[in-house]
Every structure is written in C-alpha cells, then in structure tokens.
Scaffold this motif. Structure first.
Motif, short mmCIF file in Angstrom:
data_model
loop_
_atom_site.label_atom_id
_atom_site.label_comp_id
_atom_site.label_asym_id
_atom_site.label_seq_id
_atom_site.Cartn_x
_atom_site.Cartn_y
_atom_site.Cartn_z
N VAL A 128 -0.57 7.22 9.72
CA VAL A 128 -0.61 7.47 8.28
C VAL A 128 -2.05 7.37 7.79
O VAL A 128 -2.91 6.75 8.43
CB VAL A 128 0.29 6.49 7.50
N SER A 129 -2.30 7.96 6.63
CA SER A 129 -3.59 7.81 5.96
C SER A 129 -3.36 7.11 4.62
O SER A 129 -2.42 7.44 3.88
CB SER A 129 -4.25 9.17 5.75
N LEU A 130 -4.20 6.16 4.32
CA LEU A 130 -4.05 5.36 3.10
C LEU A 130 -4.38 6.18 1.85
O LEU A 130 -5.30 7.01 1.85
CB LEU A 130 -4.98 4.16 3.15
N ASN A 131 -3.61 5.93 0.79
CA ASN A 131 -3.91 6.50 -0.52
C ASN A 131 -4.44 5.43 -1.47
O ASN A 131 -5.47 5.61 -2.12
CB ASN A 131 -2.66 7.13 -1.13
N LYS A 145 -7.24 5.41 8.22
CA LYS A 145 -6.03 5.73 8.97
C LYS A 145 -5.51 4.47 9.65
O LYS A 145 -6.29 3.61 10.05
CB LYS A 145 -6.33 6.81 10.02
N TYR A 148 0.83 -1.20 0.00
CA TYR A 148 0.00 0.00 0.00
C TYR A 148 0.87 1.25 0.00
O TYR A 148 2.07 1.21 0.32
CB TYR A 148 -0.96 0.01 1.19
N ALA A 176 0.81 5.18 1.57
CA ALA A 176 0.16 5.98 2.62
C ALA A 176 0.99 7.23 2.89
O ALA A 176 2.20 7.27 2.63
CB ALA A 176 0.02 5.16 3.89
N GLU A 206 -9.15 4.11 1.55
CA GLU A 206 -9.11 5.15 2.58
C GLU A 206 -9.00 4.52 3.95
O GLU A 206 -9.27 3.34 4.14
CB GLU A 206 -10.38 6.02 2.49
#
Length: 692
Positions: free
Chosen positions: A119-122, A136, A100, A102, A134
C-alpha cells in the motif's frame, strides 16, 4: 585489437550502472546539491571540449567528461528516487502513529499464512491529529481473519502503528530489509484487527485493467487445467504467478537448473517473439515490411505483458525484446550489445534500484552469454543430421547461459546443477509446448470443448515435465550444494571467466598470465577463508522466535541443540540457520545429546574444554556455587539475574525462546550490574570462536 567505438551505448550504460552502485553503497558520500552542480560542470566541460576538439582536433577527449557526467547522472538518479528525501515520508515522523489511510498499489499476494498487500500512505493520525504522509509499506493479513484480501485501488482505514522492517535476525540470513529498501519500502504492519475499505480509487487505470486481465487468465487456466501442481506450473509459466508452487517442486527445478522456466522471463518472451517473427516472415518481402513486423511484434508482446498483469519480470523481458524488435530493421548498422545496453539503460533510468534485482542481473547476463558464447560454441561442432543439430543448438544455449550466470548462481543459490545440460535439453522444449498451449487455452477459452482438450494436453505435458525433473533430481550427484562464495570471491570468479574467454578469443599470452593471477588470488582467498572461518570451533546461538537453537561447531561438524518442533521445521531451519552453516562450512549437523549433568533448573555440560550451564526451566531451589564459561538462558527460566548470583560466568546468553520483554529487562539489569549479557532477540544471533 579491441575497440570501444562500435559499443557506444555499452560504454554509457556501464558508467551509468557504476554511478547507480555508488549511489546505493555510498549514498551520503556527495550531497545531492553538490552532485548536481558537478554534473552541470561536467556537461559544460563536455560541450566546451567537443567544440575545441572539432575546431583544433588535438585537445582533451570530450568523451571523458561525458562518461563521468553519466556516472554522476546515475548517482543522482538513485538519490532523487529515494522517497526518504521528502520530509513528509513516514520515516521522518516523530509522533506515534495511531491510525492511517492507505491505498492498495499492487495485486495482493497469497503466502502460506497471510496475504501480502503493498500500500501507499495517504495520511496518518497522531496525537496532534490527521496529517499528510507518504511512503510505501507492506500489510500482512492472516488468512484466519481475512478470507479475501482487499483489491488493487482500495482505500483502507487502518488502526495501529506501522513498524520499521527489521534487519536480519541471524548471520547470513536473507536481508529482507535491504531487499524491500530497493523497492522503496521501509515499513510493515501485521494486521490482526479490522480493516475498513472506505473508497476505491485505483492509482492507475491501466494497471487496474491489467490486474483484472491477469485474474481472468488465472481463472481460465485453473478451470481447464487439472491437478494442483500442474495448475500451479501452468499459471507460473504462462503468467509468471508463482503463488501456487510448492516448496518441493521449486526445489526440484532449482536442483536441476531449470528453475528459470517457472517464471516469465526472457526465455518465454523470446519464444513468443520467434513465433511472431516466423508467422510474419512473408511481410519482410514487402516495402517497409521489416518495420511492419517490428510494430506488430511489439504490440503483441506488450499485449501479453498486459495479460500477465505487468509484473516487473515481464516488463523487464518485454522491454528488452522491444529494443531487439526495433533493432531488426537496422540490422546492418545496430549491434545487439548496444541494443541490450539501451534497454537496460531505459529500465534503470526509471528504476535504478532494479540493478540489485537478482532477476535483472541473471536475465541480462544470460542473454549476454547466449549472444556472445552461443555462436562460438555452436560452430565448434557440425552435426550430421537435423535432429542432432537442434539438440546441439539447445545444448549450446544452455552452456552459454550457465557459464555467464555461474558466479551469480553460486553466490545467490549456493548450488550447481551437475546435469543441467540434460535437464534443459528435455525441459526447455516441454516448457515451449506448455507456454504455447497455455496461450491457446486463454485465446480459445470461449470455446469450452477446445479449451478443455488443450487443458488436458497441457496437464499431461506438465506431468511429464515434472516427472523428468524429479527423475533427474533423484540421480546421485545431480547437484553440488552447500557452496559458499563471498562477494569478493564471486567477483574474482566472474573476472576469471571473462579473462579465460578473452584468452580463447584472442590467444594472447597476457590473458593466460592474467587468468593465472586471478585463479591464484581466488584460490588464496578460499584458503584464507577456510582457515579463518571453517577450520575453527564455534558457539552459535540463533535468533529464532520462540525457540532455543544452539549449535556447537567443530571444524565443519556440529551438534545442534534445539526443541523437536524447530528440528522438524525445515522451512525455518533453511531460512534462519542454514545461511550461517554455509558461511561456517558446516557439512554435518547432528542432534545427538551431549553428556550432561542435571542440575536444578537445567543442565551442565562440557564442550571443547568450555563449561556451559544451560537453564531451560525455573529452578526450585537456589543454584549452588558454580564457575562456568557460559550461562544459556531459555524458556523464561529466570526473571532476574539474582537467580544466578552464585554462578561465576564469563558471559550470559539469553536466547530467543525467552519473551522479548524479559530479555530486555535482563539486558537492562545486566548493564547496571556490569554483567556481560547477550540477548539474541535484541542483538541478533550470537557467534563466538573458541580458542583452544
């Protein structure tokens, strides 16, 4: 007679909080669409009945519809803020995640063995390829592999699969899963391989600069303040960064009731606000001077928040005092309770889960206690001198805050600092000096000599403050600990305090009767809890990874059977085992050996007329025929239930010293054979009351 009329915003925030709590505890009780439709109907009814009320006067009070609408608004706010409502959220992904991308969304935190990075997923990669996602999650990076963590705004490529945050492993243990869920975080990943930074794209330029400002401030305080503990307290008290505080130090401040000074909170912001107001006093005499003072105060407070990195606790306190500063020019028409309610409403509007933050709860309760109780306590005694007057002011503030936060303090921290009046009387003025000196160090850091002198002063003040705290902690009876309150009992205690305050305020017999009834209910609840949970014999097998931990409890006294490594690891014991001990009223834990009989593969012992076979290593020969109540399996002592085919047992307990895969295999085997088997690494800690 009490009237709600002057407290309009208090009513609003009470119903808004009620809606938020309903949304948190019963999230699926009303589907979002139905809740929104109900809200629209209530708003329409409010306006219709307001019009009828103005025209005909004698109609249903429209305020009822307005308050219920606010309750539904709080409920809906929680539902819409839950990130899992979006289909692209990671929790809805059915394919296994292989990798992934992020973005780091907060400043990394240094822990004992790892860096904690939010982190936040992209996007994610599955067997079907890359797709948008999406959510966190938390990354844990071992110090051995990562000498330096990624920075805020770094875009990371990570191989591996994030895991759901696990529930508590033991009864009463801190529920980290629930704690993170209130922050919208449901997954975590322990990184042991490589981590690739592929770009740098900060989500917020403003926060990026604030984090850099805090790093600059940390660097300067570390440069001019000597001593590990002194430096850690300076950074914690001035900037709210607690990474440098050791466990013993935090424990000492907690035991003396002064832990609140180690994190930037309402106390620190109030000190800064009072200094600003005092310096700007001459401006109050000019036209619009009060508004000028308010504007300057707000700018300075938010500048300070910016330097601290805009951490949640600082934002909460600065928001609260922003409303206080704005209310000052309207002093004759605005009351402080509405001001506090307005600030709480704004914070909860943007983050409804904040209501579950211990810091939020304690901050607002402490301020409410000070606002309401302090004037009433202060006027009870008229000091004869200025020095005694100042001492009494600080004492009254400490008592007011302690009374207001007592139920939550006992519920969350299970202790009461008996000498809190003395400790706060000495530590609060010292923390005042530390805060001001720390700010001056930062403001004058470009003049090395002056900053060094101030840093030296700061170091010695902190040394003295620490010495006072450790001295008070060492006095016999400094703290009453091991106090356990259920949620229901904590609510009853809070109601009792409110009822007693109403009794002293209004001196009405009804409040005396109400106080007596609440106290009787609280006492009865404590009595029932004692006889159903404490005055019992109980077998407990804890889930502590790679350790065997068995506790035999008999009416508050226990035999703790474990290995020497865990026995000496107070941090693990406090986290995994102490909460259960508190719940079951264990006041004396011994590690004395039981009288046992050695058998091949382990030992036999009797406790409370129950027979135990504890296998802690693989037997060399076939175990002879035995009839026992419990078989305890540790250290991968058997690879199959075939090893105990000659043993008749009511229950087999596989503890957490066994490998997870072995425990699963034994569980599957037991299910097929109809054997009563408990694997604590899969099912959580095991507790059973023994009937004599």
């Amino acid at each position: 007679m009490f009237t709600w009329i002057p407290y309009a915003f208090v009513r609003i925030v009470v119903f808004f909080i009620a809606g938020i709590l309903a949304g948190l505890y019963w999230p699926v009780s009303i589907p979002p669409l139905y809740a929104i439709l109900a809200l629209l109907v209530l708003i329409g009814a409010y306006f219709v009945f307001t019009w009828r009320h103005l025209r005909y006067e004698k109609t249903i009070n429209p305020g009822v519809f307005g308050l219920v609408a606010i309750l539904f608004a709080g409920f809906i706010n929680v539902q819409l803020r839950d990130p899992r409502i979006w289909h692209s959220h990671l929790s809805h992904e059915r394919d296994s995640v292989e990798a992934y991308v992020a973005t780091v969304r907060a400043a990394p935190q240094r822990k004992d063995k790892t860096w904690k990075v939010e982190v936040s997923l992209n996007k994610i990669r599955t067997s079907l390829g890359w797709k948008k996602s999406e959510g966190k999650l938390l990354l844990y990076l071992p110090h051995t592999n990562f000498a330096k963590p990624p920075e805020y705004g770094d875009v990371l490529f990570i191989e591996g699969t994030p895991a759901s945050v696990p529930p508590p492993a033991n009864l009463g243990e801190f529920d980290y899963k629930k704690f993170l869920s209130y922050q919208g975080i449901y997954h975590q990943h322990f990184i042991r391989g490589k981590l690739v930074v592929i770009a740098h794209a900060p989500p917020s330029f403003f926060i990026d600069q604030a984090i850099k400002a805090r790093h600059w401030a940390e660097t300067n305080l570390a440069r001019y303040v000597d001593g590990t503990r002194e430096r850690g307290i300076a950074i914690a008290l001035v900037l709210g960064v607690t990474d440098g505080l050791d466990r013993e130090l935090v424990g000492a401040y907690g035991a003396t009731g002064t832990l609140h000074v180690l994190a930037v909170s309402g106390l620190h912001i109030s000190i800064i606000y009072m200094i600003i107001a005092w310096i700007l006093t001459p401006l109050n005499r000019s036209t619009n001077g009060k508004w000028t003072v308010a504007a300057i105060s707000i700018v300075i407070l938010w500048s300070y928040a910016f330097i601290t990195g805009l951490s949640p606790s600082v934002l909460r306190a600065v928001t609260m005092f922003t409303f206080v500063a704005l209310a000052k020019p309207w002093k004759q028409t605005i009351n402080i309770y509405n001001t506090l309610a307005c600030s709480a409403f704004l914070l909860l509007l943007f983050d409804p889960q904040m209501i579950m933050s211990v810091g939020f709860q304690l901050s607002y309760l402490a301020v409410l206690g000070i606002v309401y109780l302090h004037p009433k306590l202060y006027e009870r005694f008229e000091p004869s001198s200025r020095v005694v007057d100042e001492i009494w002011k600080v004492t009254a503030v400490s008592i007011a805050a302690q009374v207001a936060t007592l139920p939550l303090g006992l519920y969350y921290f299970h202790q009461f600092p008996n000498y809190f009046i003395i400790s706060n009387l000495l530590v609060i003025p010292a923390s005042f000096v530390v805060l001001i000196a720390g700010i001056l160090v930062l403001a004058l850091s470009w003049i090395s000599f002056v900053a060094s002198v101030l840093g030296c002063l700061l170091m010695w003040v902190i040394k003295i403050m620490n010495a006072i705290v450790f001295l008070i902690e060492s006095i016999p009876g400094s703290v009453t600990d091991d106090i356990f309150f259920t949620t229901f009992q904590a609510i009853l205690l809070a109601l009792l305090i409110v009822s007693l305050l109403c009794l002293f305020e209004r001196k009405q017999f009804g409040y005396a009767v109400l106080s007596f009834c609440i106290a009787l209910t609280l006492g009865g609840s404590r009595w029932v809890y004692h006889f159903t949970n404490i005055a019992q014999q109980r077998v407990s097998v804890y889930n502590v990874s790679k350790h065997a931990a068995v506790e035999l409890v008999n009416r508050g006294q226990s035999l703790f059977l474990t290995d020497s490594v865990l026995r000496d690891d107070t941090k693990k014991i406090d986290f995994h085992i102490t909460p259960s001990r508190l719940m079951f009223g264990v006041y004396a834990a011994k590690s004395d050996s039981l009288v046992t009989k050695r058998v091949d593969g382990g030992k036999l012992f009797i406790w409370c007329d129950k027979y135990f076979l504890w296998l802690d290593h693989k037997p060399q020969q076939e175990i002879p025929k035995l009839s026992v109540d419990y078989v305890l399996v540790s250290n991968n002592a058997m690879s199959s239930l075939e090893a105990i085919r000659n043993v008749t047992a009511r229950r087999v307990i596989v503890d957490s010293s066994n490998s997870f895969y072995l425990a699963k295999r034994l569980s599957d085997e037991a299910q097929k054979q109809g054997v009563d088997l408990v694997a604590v690494s899969q099912q959580g800690s095991y507790h059973e009351t023994i009937d004599l």
